[in-house]
Each structure stands twice: as C-alpha cells, then as structure tokens.
Enzyme design. Structure first.
Site, PDB file in Angstrom:
ATOM      1  N   ARG A 192      -0.352  -9.738  12.897  1.00 55.66           N
ATOM      2  CA  ARG A 192      -0.935  -8.684  12.046  1.00 55.66           C
ATOM      3  C   ARG A 192      -1.786  -9.305  10.925  1.00 55.66           C
ATOM      4  O   ARG A 192      -2.814  -8.749  10.549  1.00 55.66           O
ATOM      5  CB  ARG A 192       0.178  -7.804  11.467  1.00 55.66           C
TER       6      ARG A 192
ATOM      7  N   ARG B 177      11.724  -6.070   4.568  1.00 59.08           N
ATOM      8  CA  ARG B 177      11.528  -4.613   4.501  1.00 59.08           C
ATOM      9  C   ARG B 177      12.474  -3.865   5.442  1.00 59.08           C
ATOM     10  O   ARG B 177      12.667  -4.244   6.578  1.00 59.08           O
ATOM     11  CB  ARG B 177      10.080  -4.291   4.883  1.00 59.08           C
TER      12      ARG B 177
ATOM     13  N   ARG C 219      11.297  -2.308  11.019  1.00 61.22           N
ATOM     14  CA  ARG C 219      10.198  -1.922  11.900  1.00 61.22           C
ATOM     15  C   ARG C 219      10.012  -2.981  12.990  1.00 61.22           C
ATOM     16  O   ARG C 219      10.094  -4.175  12.708  1.00 61.22           O
ATOM     17  CB  ARG C 219       8.901  -1.795  11.090  1.00 61.22           C
TER      18      ARG C 219
ATOM     19  N   ARG D  20      -9.533   0.402   8.925  1.00 60.73           N
ATOM     20  CA  ARG D  20      -9.101  -0.972   9.201  1.00 60.73           C
ATOM     21  C   ARG D  20     -10.159  -1.762   9.954  1.00 60.73           C
ATOM     22  O   ARG D  20      -9.944  -2.937  10.248  1.00 60.73           O
ATOM     23  CB  ARG D  20      -7.828  -0.924  10.043  1.00 60.73           C
TER      24      ARG D  20
ATOM     25  N   LYS E 202       0.820  -1.220   0.000  1.00 55.89           N
ATOM     26  CA  LYS E 202       0.000   0.000   0.000  1.00 55.89           C
ATOM     27  C   LYS E 202       0.855   1.272   0.000  1.00 55.89           C
ATOM     28  O   LYS E 202       0.612   2.192  -0.770  1.00 55.89           O
ATOM     29  CB  LYS E 202      -0.934   0.021   1.230  1.00 55.89           C
TER      30      LYS E 202
HETATM   31  P1  AMP Z   1       0.858   0.089   8.954  1.00 57.74           P
HETATM   32  O1  AMP Z   1       2.046   0.980   8.770  1.00 57.74           O
HETATM   33  O2  AMP Z   1      -0.337   0.546   8.162  1.00 57.74           O
HETATM   34  O3  AMP Z   1       1.184  -1.369   8.750  1.00 57.74           O
HETATM   35  O4  AMP Z   1       0.410   0.244  10.490  1.00 57.74           O
HETATM   36  C1  AMP Z   1       1.300  -0.134  11.543  1.00 57.74           C
HETATM   37  C2  AMP Z   1       0.520  -0.303  12.820  1.00 57.74           C
HETATM   38  O5  AMP Z   1      -0.109   0.949  13.170  1.00 57.74           O
HETATM   39  C3  AMP Z   1      -0.646  -1.299  12.765  1.00 57.74           C
HETATM   40  O6  AMP Z   1      -0.216  -2.629  12.983  1.00 57.74           O
HETATM   41  C4  AMP Z   1      -1.530  -0.781  13.889  1.00 57.74           C
HETATM   42  O7  AMP Z   1      -1.013  -1.115  15.151  1.00 57.74           O
HETATM   43  C5  AMP Z   1      -1.412   0.733  13.726  1.00 57.74           C
HETATM   44  N1  AMP Z   1      -2.416   1.272  12.776  1.00 57.74           N
HETATM   45  C6  AMP Z   1      -2.172   1.870  11.576  1.00 57.74           C
HETATM   46  N2  AMP Z   1      -3.313   2.249  10.985  1.00 57.74           N
HETATM   47  C7  AMP Z   1      -4.316   1.887  11.817  1.00 57.74           C
HETATM   48  C8  AMP Z   1      -5.727   1.986  11.763  1.00 57.74           C
HETATM   49  N3  AMP Z   1      -6.362   2.539  10.720  1.00 57.74           N
HETATM   50  N4  AMP Z   1      -6.434   1.479  12.806  1.00 57.74           N
HETATM   51  C9  AMP Z   1      -5.836   0.939  13.877  1.00 57.74           C
HETATM   52  N5  AMP Z   1      -4.499   0.788  13.998  1.00 57.74           N
HETATM   53  C10 AMP Z   1      -3.740   1.268  12.967  1.00 57.74           C
END
Ligand code: AMP
Length: 215
Positions: free
Chosen positions: A172, A128, A161, A89, A14
């Site tokens: 996840r 990554r 990360r 999400r 994404k």
């Molecule tokens: P991402 O970078 O999108 O993979 O997000 C990393 C982490 O941030 C996720 O595993 C969640 O813990 C948190 N996170 C990001 N976006 C959301 C969202 N829309 N709702 C809830 N938690 C989020």
C-alpha cells in the site's frame, strides 16, 4: 457544494482526523475505504468487484470509485460541504472529481496533505484495530480500548483489517508513492495544497487544519 480533501499515505490519520473535523465543522465525511468495506461486507456487486484489489492493497478501478462518489454526493443537499478521505487516489480520479465539481457547481477549497514519516505510518497501521459493528478505530498502544478486543462504544468485537498485515502495508505504501503522491503536484499547481505536520496527536493535527479553515 464545497469540499476539502485529506491527502496522505495509509496510516497518516485521515479517518481519525476526519472524525474530529466532522464534529467541529459540519463537513460530511466521505471515506471511499469505508464505503468499499461496507460494500464488501454486504456482498454488493461493487463489493465483490473491489474485494480482491483491496485484499492485496491495490487500488480499485477509477470507474467504480468515481461512480460511488457521484452517487454519494447526489444523496446530499446541493449546498453541502464534503470532506474526502482516501479519495482521490489517482490523477484520473482527481480529473474525474474536477468534472463532478462542474456537474454539481462545486468548489474545492483546500487539499490538506498530511505529512508523516514511514516508521510512524508502519507503527500506526500494525497497531490499528477496528470495531466490527460501528467502525470505531483504536490503536493497541496509542488508543487502547478499555477492555482488550472490545469496543468501548458498543461492545463490538475489534478486528485487524485484512490489509493491515505487514506485507500488504508495504504494498500500500508503494501504491501510494506511485499512484497517489503525484496528486501533491497536481493540487500544488492549483494553489490549494496545504502541508500539515501530522506526526502529533489527532487533536494536534485537527487544530492545525481548523486554523487554516478558520473555524
Ligand atoms: P483506505 O481505508 O482508504 O485505506 O482504503 C482501503 C482500500 O480500499 C485501499 O487499499 C484500496 O484498495 C481501496 N480504496 C479506497 N479508496 C480508494 C480510491 N479512492 N481508489 C481506489 N481504491 C480505493
């Protein structure tokens, strides 16, 4: 306001796709993950509250997410076009977003669902690496930096990360299946879901999306 959503599991690509689309469409890229990581780094109240959930690969509360999205939208001019990455999400967040579209007289035009098999997701996530200073994303095999551990763009240090460790990744993926995948049916019902084969290179995936957007 006009918006599109990039929907897909962790590692679906994404963020990388959003980077490519931003240059070609002018859509403003909004990544809740990036916003939360900045908040954690800066030690803000939102960051402090979000950190524990993020480290475990769990979702941050819908209330926090909807608030930071509302504040972020409000920063831009009324007729802006947004590209949401990693948001919504949950069904609650999608319903909250529907309310924000009412508040800002906005339209959600497309939800692009990025389709990738689990083996590819795992490979993408474990390899990554991210630049500590500019956030540029690399991959040990698919997109290695010129010098190991160093960002090509600004010489920043590359790190993995915390939530890209194998055990957190599996959590996840589970969280995605349980809490986020139901959004596919939610948006299909609205007639705005568009399936995209995201197994190829970021450029190939971007071309498929641009084709649908007619850009
Ligand atoms: P991402 O970078 O999108 O993979 O997000 C990393 C982490 O941030 C996720 O595993 C969640 O813990 C948190 N996170 C990001 N976006 C959301 C969202 N829309 N709702 C809830 N938690 C989020």
């Amino acid at each position: 306001m006009k918006a599109i959503i990039l929907l897909g599991g962790p590692g679906a690509g994404k963020g990388t796709l959003a980077g490519l689309l931003q240059g070609k469409t002018g859509y403003i890229h909004i990544s809740t993950g990036d916003m939360l990581r900045s908040a954690v780094q800066a030690g803000t109240p939102v960051g402090n509250e979000a950190k524990a959930s993020m480290d475990k690969g769990e979702l941050v509360s819908d209330a926090i997410i909807l608030r930071i999205i509302d504040e972020r939208i409000a920063e831009e001019p009324e007729n802006s076009c947004f590209m949401f990455d990693g948001f919504p999400r949950t069904i609650e967040q999608a319903e909250g977003l529907d309310q924000l579209f009412k508040k800002y007289s906005g339209t959600l035009t497309h939800v692009f669902c990025l389709d990738v098999d689990q083996a590819t997701l795992l490979k993408r996530l474990t390899g990554r690496r991210v630049c500590k200073s500019c956030g540029a994303v690399y991959h040990l095999q698919n997109k290695p930096p010129r010098k190991a551990g160093v960002c090509d763009i600004d010489g920043g240090e590359l790190y993995q990360r915390a939530d890209d460790s194998e055990s957190t990744i599996l959590n996840r993926l589970e969280v995605y299946k349980k809490q986020t995948a139901p959004l596919i049916a939610y948006y299909k019902k609205q007639g705005i879901l568009c399936d995209i084969d995201a197994k190829g290179s970021p450029e190939e995936t971007a071309a498929l999306v641009l084709d649908v957007l007619n850009v």
